[in-house]
Scaffold this motif. Structure first.
Motif, short mmCIF file in Angstrom:
data_model
loop_
_atom_site.label_atom_id
_atom_site.label_comp_id
_atom_site.label_asym_id
_atom_site.label_seq_id
_atom_site.Cartn_x
_atom_site.Cartn_y
_atom_site.Cartn_z
N THR A 171 60.72 115.08 3.44
CA THR A 171 61.01 113.95 2.58
C THR A 171 62.09 114.27 1.63
OG1 THR A 171 59.26 114.27 1.02
CG2 THR A 171 58.55 112.90 2.61
N LYS A 172 63.07 113.06 1.12
CA LYS A 172 64.03 113.55 0.29
C LYS A 172 63.70 112.32 -0.92
CE LYS A 172 67.43 113.95 3.94
NZ LYS A 172 68.68 113.30 4.64
N SER A 175 75.14 110.22 -12.48
CA SER A 175 75.66 109.00 -12.81
C SER A 175 75.04 108.05 -11.82
CB SER A 175 77.20 108.73 -13.03
OG SER A 175 77.59 108.90 -11.79
N ALA A 176 75.24 106.59 -12.08
CA ALA A 176 74.92 105.66 -10.96
C ALA A 176 75.87 105.44 -9.82
CB ALA A 176 74.89 104.05 -11.80
N ASP A 177 77.03 105.76 -9.97
CA ASP A 177 78.07 105.89 -9.04
C ASP A 177 77.49 107.38 -7.83
OD1 ASP A 177 79.47 103.85 -10.08
OD2 ASP A 177 80.93 105.21 -11.06
N GLU A 178 77.33 108.02 -8.70
CA GLU A 178 77.00 109.43 -7.64
C GLU A 178 75.46 109.00 -6.86
OE1 GLU A 178 76.56 113.18 -9.41
OE2 GLU A 178 78.20 112.93 -10.54
N ALA A 179 74.72 108.21 -7.56
CA ALA A 179 73.42 107.85 -7.01
C ALA A 179 73.85 106.84 -5.81
CB ALA A 179 72.65 107.15 -7.81
N LEU A 180 74.83 105.84 -6.10
CA LEU A 180 74.98 105.10 -4.82
C LEU A 180 75.51 105.78 -3.83
CD1 LEU A 180 76.56 101.98 -6.98
CD2 LEU A 180 74.48 102.26 -5.51
N SER A 181 76.45 106.76 -3.91
CA SER A 181 77.06 107.42 -3.10
C SER A 181 75.93 108.26 -2.13
CB SER A 181 78.06 108.55 -3.29
OG SER A 181 78.61 109.13 -2.40
N LEU A 186 72.80 107.43 -2.04
CA LEU A 186 71.85 106.38 -1.26
C LEU A 186 72.43 105.72 0.05
CD1 LEU A 186 71.03 104.44 -4.39
CD2 LEU A 186 69.29 105.52 -2.98
N LEU A 187 73.62 105.70 -0.06
CA LEU A 187 74.41 105.51 1.53
C LEU A 187 74.21 106.51 2.56
CD1 LEU A 187 77.51 103.65 -0.02
CD2 LEU A 187 75.63 102.47 0.94
N GLN A 188 74.25 107.73 2.11
CA GLN A 188 74.00 108.84 3.13
C GLN A 188 72.71 109.27 3.48
OE1 GLN A 188 76.60 112.39 1.82
NE2 GLN A 188 77.36 110.98 0.25
N HIS A 189 71.66 109.10 2.69
CA HIS A 189 70.49 109.71 2.92
C HIS A 189 69.36 108.55 2.89
CE1 HIS A 189 72.04 113.81 2.46
NE2 HIS A 189 72.67 113.33 1.47
N THR A 237 70.48 95.71 -1.64
CA THR A 237 71.08 96.27 -0.43
C THR A 237 70.24 96.51 0.63
OG1 THR A 237 72.93 97.26 -1.85
CG2 THR A 237 72.60 98.30 0.40
N GLU A 238 70.47 96.15 1.85
CA GLU A 238 69.50 96.22 3.15
C GLU A 238 68.92 97.64 3.06
OE1 GLU A 238 66.86 94.74 5.88
OE2 GLU A 238 68.05 93.70 4.49
N LYS A 239 69.87 98.69 3.21
CA LYS A 239 69.47 99.97 3.19
C LYS A 239 68.40 100.36 2.25
CE LYS A 239 71.58 104.53 3.81
NZ LYS A 239 70.57 105.07 5.01
N THR A 240 68.74 100.04 0.71
CA THR A 240 67.87 100.82 -0.14
C THR A 240 66.93 99.84 -0.87
OG1 THR A 240 69.66 99.80 -1.80
CG2 THR A 240 69.73 102.02 -0.78
N LYS A 241 66.82 98.66 -0.26
CA LYS A 241 65.70 97.42 -0.96
C LYS A 241 64.60 98.06 -1.02
CE LYS A 241 65.10 94.62 2.65
NZ LYS A 241 65.52 92.84 3.20
N SER A 242 63.78 98.71 -0.06
CA SER A 242 62.55 99.18 -0.05
C SER A 242 62.63 100.49 -0.62
CB SER A 242 62.22 99.22 1.47
OG SER A 242 62.33 97.94 2.13
N ILE A 243 63.32 101.32 -1.30
CA ILE A 243 62.93 102.47 -1.68
C ILE A 243 62.08 102.22 -3.23
CG2 ILE A 243 63.91 104.39 -2.85
CD1 ILE A 243 66.34 103.94 -1.10
#
Length: 397
Positions: A7-8, A38-44, A46-49, A75-81
């Motif tokens: 898990t990540k 930062s939020a920007d680093e977090a978004l990056s 979130l898109l990769q993992h 966002t579809e990829k992250t909405k369920s986290i």
């Protein structure tokens, strides 16, 4: 196993010391912790993992934790986290309520309760693993279902092929029974007739001329049986890959001419005639017996379906190929039937009475193919048919 699923986890805080402390608290061998300042680093990230959960600090410069959560939920990829907020602000700020509105599943106040943090992370990690395992099981079931559908389709095709094979077998046995019985009946009747003459001491029935006719009739019937047996043996050889080709150098035009001479009696019996055209010698390396077998099959069909009209046979060289053409002016073959006449046991006749096992063209095509050649047909219903055999003048090694 569910415990084997790696898990990540994502933690976001603008203070490096807070990230290190939280990482030390929740990290284990079966978990990978990703840190963002930062939020920007977090978004990056979130898109990769794919993360099992995210722990977000509320108060960060630029985009705060609530805004980051709203972006994740949109966002579809992250909405369920699952999102857990962490804040050092007092409870009077009512951040917890706002956090739940932003889509958080929990809200923790600093200083953090170590046992509460570990417990909550364990819960969300276990939930993630369970969802992951269920998803894998569903995918496995779907894969299995697709495999079963493919297998079922293959079984259905096999069943159709087996049913066709059974029908072919039954048809073949019926054809063989009929075709073998015809010459046998002739031989039996001849034998019974001779026994009757012998029983009556009728010597007049055995004059030299009559004996000669008897022998000729017997020979025709025996040759008919031999051809049937040889055809069946050739099919067996073809199926087992044991059809032998023994090439030797000979003149194709001479071989075909000699064969046509041996067909004189059959041509006469069919009330037909053969026009043979051969120019220059056509010399190459082929199996003479097998090529004669092909021409015999084509000529037999031409006599059978040629409506007693003249038959044209040609042998010539064209480029690097030797060509044999057998053309009749008989009943012809429909375009649909032209696609299947080279199959086993196919006997295309329309209203015409058919004899033979339906193996001649199948065997002929296999013999020609074994010589790296090709056999084709061109025909129109009611206007006859032209079969062309093309053989390479030089065999490929």
């Amino acid at each position: 196993m569910i415990s084997d699923i790696q898990t990540k986890l994502l933690i976001v805080d603008d203070l490096p010391e807070n990230l290190l402390a939280l990482e030390a608290l929740i990290k284990r061998e079966d978990r990978t912790v990703y840190k963002a300042l930062s939020a920007d680093e977090a978004l990056s990230l979130l898109l990769q993992h794919e993360f099992a959960m995210a722990i977000l600090d509320v108060q960060m410069p630029g985009m705060n934790g609530f805004e980051l959560a709203e972006l994740m939920r949109g966002t579809e990829k992250t909405k369920s986290i699952p999102i857990v907020f962490v804040s050092a602000a007092g409870r009077e700020m009512n951040y917890a309520f706002k956090g739940y509105e932003s889509g958080a599943v929990d809200f923790l106040h600093k200083p953090l309760d170590i046992h509460a943090v570990k417990s909550k992370v364990n819960v969300f990690v276990d939930l993630y693993r369970q969802r992951k395992e269920v998803r894998q099981q569903v995918e496995a079931l779907e894969h299995s279902r697709r495999e079963q559908e493919v297998l079922l389709a293959q079984l259905q095709v096999t069943q159709v092929e087996l049913e066709h094979a059974v029908r072919m077998r039954d048809d073949f046995m019926s054809i063989v029974s009929h075709e073998v019985r015809t010459p046998l009946n002739g031989l039996i009747l001849e034998t019974q007739l001779r026994k009757m003459h012998l029983a009556r001491d009728n010597a007049a029935a055995f004059t030299l001329d009559k004996m000669k006719a008897m022998v000729e009739r017997d020979e025709r019937q025996i040759q008919s049986l031999i051809r049937l047996i040889e055809d069946m043996l050739d099919v067996s050889r073809i199926r087992t890959g044991k059809l032998s080709i023994r090439p030797s150098r000979f003149d194709l035009s001479v071989a075909v001419g000699n064969l046509l001479e041996s067909f004189a009696a059959q041509v006469s019996a069919a009330q037909s005639s053969v026009n043979y055209r051969a120019g220059q010698p056509v010399i190459g390396q082929w199996d003479e017996f097998r090529i004669e077998q092909v021409v015999s099959n084509l000529l037999t069909n031409a006599l059978r379906y040629g409506a007693k009209k003249p038959i044209d046979v040609s042998v010539y060289a064209q480029g690097d190929q030797a060509v044999i053409e057998v053309t009749d002016q008989g009943i012809g073959i429909s375009e649909k039937n032209q696609q299947r006449i080279f199959q086993q046991f196919e006997r295309v006749a329309g209203s015409h009475v058919v004899t033979g096992l339906g193996l001649g063209l199948f065997i002929s095509e296999q013999i020609v193919a074994a010589h790296n050649g090709q056999i084709t047909v061109r025909s129109t219903l009611g206007e006859g048919a032209m079969f062309r055999v093309c053989l390479p003048l030089e065999q490929k090694t």
